[in-house]
Design a protein around this motif. Structure first.
Motif, PDB file in Angstrom:
ATOM      1  N   GLU A  30       0.687  -9.184  -6.019  1.00 54.13           N
ATOM      2  CA  GLU A  30       1.757  -9.367  -5.006  1.00 54.13           C
ATOM      3  C   GLU A  30       1.766  -8.503  -3.788  1.00 54.13           C
ATOM      4  O   GLU A  30       2.139  -9.115  -2.775  1.00 54.13           O
ATOM      5  CB  GLU A  30       3.381  -8.896  -5.489  1.00 54.13           C
ATOM      6  N   SER A  43       7.840   4.108  -6.013  1.00 52.99           N
ATOM      7  CA  SER A  43       8.515   2.804  -6.245  1.00 52.99           C
ATOM      8  C   SER A  43       8.725   2.415  -7.441  1.00 52.99           C
ATOM      9  O   SER A  43       8.228   2.763  -8.558  1.00 52.99           O
ATOM     10  CB  SER A  43       7.535   1.858  -5.633  1.00 52.99           C
ATOM     11  N   ASP A  57       9.908  -0.819  -8.113  1.00 49.52           N
ATOM     12  CA  ASP A  57       9.851  -2.154  -8.425  1.00 49.52           C
ATOM     13  C   ASP A  57       9.049  -2.621  -7.234  1.00 49.52           C
ATOM     14  O   ASP A  57       8.689  -1.885  -6.092  1.00 49.52           O
ATOM     15  CB  ASP A  57      10.884  -3.115  -8.788  1.00 49.52           C
ATOM     16  N   LEU A  58       8.566  -4.080  -7.101  1.00 50.06           N
ATOM     17  CA  LEU A  58       7.764  -4.378  -5.959  1.00 50.06           C
ATOM     18  C   LEU A  58       8.740  -4.397  -4.677  1.00 50.06           C
ATOM     19  O   LEU A  58       7.975  -4.042  -3.520  1.00 50.06           O
ATOM     20  CB  LEU A  58       7.319  -5.903  -6.349  1.00 50.06           C
ATOM     21  N   SER A  59      10.066  -4.494  -4.601  1.00 44.97           N
ATOM     22  CA  SER A  59      10.866  -4.901  -3.318  1.00 44.97           C
ATOM     23  C   SER A  59      10.717  -3.298  -2.906  1.00 44.97           C
ATOM     24  O   SER A  59      10.823  -3.005  -1.609  1.00 44.97           O
ATOM     25  CB  SER A  59      12.091  -5.432  -3.796  1.00 44.97           C
ATOM     26  N   GLN A  60      10.946  -2.321  -3.702  1.00 38.14           N
ATOM     27  CA  GLN A  60      10.915  -1.063  -3.201  1.00 38.14           C
ATOM     28  C   GLN A  60       9.570  -0.484  -2.693  1.00 38.14           C
ATOM     29  O   GLN A  60       9.419   0.159  -1.849  1.00 38.14           O
ATOM     30  CB  GLN A  60      11.453  -0.166  -4.423  1.00 38.14           C
ATOM     31  N   ARG A  62       7.293  -2.503  -1.346  1.00 36.62           N
ATOM     32  CA  ARG A  62       7.525  -3.083  -0.080  1.00 36.62           C
ATOM     33  C   ARG A  62       7.921  -2.511   1.118  1.00 36.62           C
ATOM     34  O   ARG A  62       7.601  -2.142   2.190  1.00 36.62           O
ATOM     35  CB  ARG A  62       7.744  -4.678  -0.340  1.00 36.62           C
ATOM     36  N   ALA A  63       9.130  -1.758   0.672  1.00 36.49           N
ATOM     37  CA  ALA A  63      10.072  -0.846   1.567  1.00 36.49           C
ATOM     38  C   ALA A  63       9.377   0.311   2.033  1.00 36.49           C
ATOM     39  O   ALA A  63       9.119   0.602   3.296  1.00 36.49           O
ATOM     40  CB  ALA A  63      11.444  -0.740   1.104  1.00 36.49           C
TER      41      ALA A  63
END
Length: 74
Positions: free
Chosen positions: A24, A56, A58-61, A63-64
């Motif tokens: 990802e 992090s 998860d993936l969204s965190q 990414r942020a």
């Protein structure tokens, strides 16, 4: 010898992560580590990726966090 993608899939499995976790953010992490290596320090590049993962949930965190660090390096 394994390709990077094969190794990342194997590593994700060994760490009880879903396979997409290995794919990802590959491009974003490679871009971040390239920026760190060229703008700060080569040895700090993989360690920065480690810190992103450590911070992090998860993936969204992740990414942020990558976006935050990338913005600092621009």
């Amino acid at each position: 010898m394994l390709s990077a993608h094969q190794w990342l899939a194997e590593a994700a499995q060994l760490l009880d992560l879903p396979p997409e976790a290995a794919r990802e953010l590959t491009r974003e992490l490679l871009d971040l580590t390239r920026k760190v290596a060229h703008n700060r320090s080569r040895p700090a590049a993989p360690l920065t990726a480690f810190l992103v993962g450590l911070a992090s949930n998860d993936l969204s965190q992740a990414r942020a966090h990558i976006a935050t660090l990338s913005a600092r390096l621009s």
